[in-house]
Design a protein around this motif. Structure first.
Motif, short mmCIF file in Angstrom:
data_model
loop_
_atom_site.label_atom_id
_atom_site.label_comp_id
_atom_site.label_asym_id
_atom_site.label_seq_id
_atom_site.Cartn_x
_atom_site.Cartn_y
_atom_site.Cartn_z
N ILE A 69 -3.19 5.84 -3.08
CA ILE A 69 -2.94 4.41 -3.16
C ILE A 69 -2.75 4.00 -4.61
O ILE A 69 -3.52 4.35 -5.49
CB ILE A 69 -4.10 3.61 -2.53
N CYS A 115 8.40 -6.55 -5.86
CA CYS A 115 8.90 -6.52 -4.50
C CYS A 115 9.74 -7.76 -4.30
O CYS A 115 9.60 -8.74 -5.03
CB CYS A 115 7.75 -6.52 -3.49
N THR A 135 5.25 -3.19 -10.88
CA THR A 135 6.14 -3.01 -9.74
C THR A 135 6.47 -4.34 -9.11
O THR A 135 5.62 -5.21 -8.97
CB THR A 135 5.46 -2.12 -8.69
N CYS A 137 5.04 -5.25 0.67
CA CYS A 137 4.73 -4.87 -0.71
C CYS A 137 3.62 -3.84 -0.77
O CYS A 137 3.21 -3.29 0.24
CB CYS A 137 4.39 -6.12 -1.51
N ASP A 138 3.12 -3.59 -1.96
CA ASP A 138 2.13 -2.55 -2.16
C ASP A 138 0.74 -3.14 -2.35
O ASP A 138 0.56 -4.35 -2.43
CB ASP A 138 2.51 -1.70 -3.38
N TYR A 180 -1.23 -3.10 -4.89
CA TYR A 180 -1.42 -3.85 -6.13
C TYR A 180 -1.23 -5.34 -5.86
O TYR A 180 -2.09 -6.17 -6.17
CB TYR A 180 -0.38 -3.42 -7.18
N GLN A 228 1.99 5.24 -5.79
CA GLN A 228 3.36 5.09 -5.32
C GLN A 228 4.08 3.97 -6.05
O GLN A 228 5.29 3.95 -6.11
CB GLN A 228 3.37 4.81 -3.81
N ALA A 229 3.33 3.03 -6.58
CA ALA A 229 3.94 1.93 -7.31
C ALA A 229 3.03 1.54 -8.46
O ALA A 229 1.91 1.13 -8.24
CB ALA A 229 4.16 0.72 -6.38
#
Length: 445
Positions: free
Chosen positions: A99, A109, A107, A139-140, A142, A102-103
């Motif tokens: 987690i 979105c 980052t 989104c991620d 974060y 990946q971004a």
């Protein structure tokens, strides 16, 4: 006493023990007179919300306030945030240690009606500040952690509370921010750490958030001495600041009849129930199963759960030639969990690093003998469970065989286990939490 509680998981949306723990604790606190406003991610599906009574929905971008009938003094504030580190709730799991990798910081979105989040000053510097958010959850983690923190701060201005109680790392930035703005004392509840989830290959961003939360908090609650040692040794938290509050267990309300379950004559079932991730030790369970089957043929193994090691575990079983002896049941919830326990002759928890471990208590409440890892918090308090180091597959296999072959041992573990688990109640956990709240208020006053 009024508590602003921050969490990301609550039944029926669960992917692990955190949701079960939050339910048990809030229910017991409510019964002891504590008023709780619980900030949770808004459920993304409505199929399981029939038990919820919606009272006063406000701005759809902010929150909805609702109550659950069994929790008379608990109000839930559901905010539009997708905090699901194991994937969709109650469906699948993602590799927790990955987690955030990946971004990275900064980052972006696509935004649909929502601009960049300004992270509160209390957590600036520890989390990237220019992450945009997609309100449709595209989104991620974060961005969603940022969003949860901002909305929790907004909600906190609308309510009066004495103490802030933050569960798990994703809510720590929100807890720190609300405490900074309100001046109220903060307790962070450590249900697991990045070292539990990822071993030595930790995610630095998550570690920094955990460390920030523990150091900014007025008090830290650890679910076991096992977890307290990690907080002190790995995060540099003063020993005197960390209190141990063990989890409890509630009797299952499900009263099913499992006579329809088909099994071969004299066949015995060994159960693994948990996320199929590195932390839970599924490969050690498979390796021990192989050794058991070399000596006993009338045994079937059930692996109930999902996770990033799911496919690898299936391939491992097939490669060992025991795939036909292992049933991969996938993620189970509710009555299906009860069915699994009722079918089992033995429950095994081979966790590599388990902060507490609720499943053994649930198994014991179902009259199922348990074998648990020494590397677990629950091993500190259980006397009527067999214990083994997770890496010792020979000893694990020997203990499995002993329980299955010796009815007297099986019966003793069952009878004493259910009595022991029955004494571990959420009411005691709630009483300890209230003591910590009162201590913080006296100190702050």
């Amino acid at each position: 006493m009024k508590v602003l509680m921050l969490g990301w998981e609550f039944p029926p949306y669960i992917s692990g023990g955190l949701g079960t723990a939050c339910y048990g604790l809030t229910k017991a606190l409510s019964e002891q007179g504590t008023e709780i406003a619980f900030v949770l991610p808004r459920p993304v599906q409505s199929a399981y919300s029939g038990h919820v009574r919606l009272l006063t929905p406000s701005d759809s971008l902010l929150a909805s306030i609702y109550e659950e009938e069994p929790l008379r003094r608990v109000r839930f504030c559901a905010v539009d945030v997708a905090l699901y580190p194991y994937g969709n709730p109650a469906e699948k799991a993602l590799p927790v240690g990955e987690i955030g990798r990946q971004a990275g910081p900064g980052t972006s979105c696509s935004t649909r009606g929502e601009g960049a989040i300004n992270v509160p000053d209390a957590v600036a510097g520890s989390i990237p500040c220019n992450v945009n958010v997609d309100v449709n959850y595209g989104c991620d983690l974060y961005a969603q952690t940022h969003r949860y923190s901002r909305l929790a701060c907004q909600i906190s201005r609308l309510d009066d509370f004495d103490v802030i109680h933050a569960h798990d790392w994703m809510t720590y930035p929100a807890g720190v921010a609300v405490a900074s703005k309100s001046g109220r004392p903060l307790v962070v509840h450590v249900h697991s750490t990045e070292f539990d989830r990822s071993g030595e290959h930790i995610n630095k961003w998550i570690y920094d958030i955990e460390r920030l939360g523990m150091h900014r908090a007025d008090q830290v609650i650890a679910v076991s001495n096992f977890t307290k040692r990690i907080c002190v040794q790995r995060y540099g938290v003063p020993d005197s600041k960390v209190s141990v509050v063990y989890n409890g267990v509630e009797p299952s309300e499900y009263g099913g009849d499992f006579k329809e379950i088909k099994r071969h004559k004299n066949e015995q079932i060994v159960l693994f129930l948990g996320r199929i991730t590195m932390q839970k030790g599924p490969e050690y369970f498979i390796a021990a199963a192989k050794k058991v089957l070399e000596k006993m043929d009338n045994v079937k193994f059930i692996m109930a759960g999902s996770g990033d090691m799911f496919t690898r575990t299936i391939e491992m079983a097939a490669g060992m030639g025991i795939g036909h002896k292992i049933l991969f049941a996938g993620f189970l919830r509710g009555a299906d969990v009860d069915r699994a326990f009722e079918m089992a002759d033995l429950y095994v928890m081979p966790s590599v690093s388990e902060p507490f471990g609720l499943s053994p208590l649930e198994a014991m409440m179902h009259n199922v003998p348990v074998i648990i890892s020494n590397q677990s918090g629950v091993a500190e308090i259980l006397q009527h469970a067999l214990k083994v180091d997770f890496w010792d597959i020979d000893e694990m296999a020997n203990k499995i065989i002993a329980v299955l072959r010796h009815p007297a041992l099986h019966q003793t573990l069952r009878e004493n286990g259910v009595q022991e688990a029955g004494r571990l109640r959420w009411s005691e956990s709630a009483r300890r939490c209230r003591q910590i709240y009162q201590h913080m208020l006296r100190t702050a006053g």
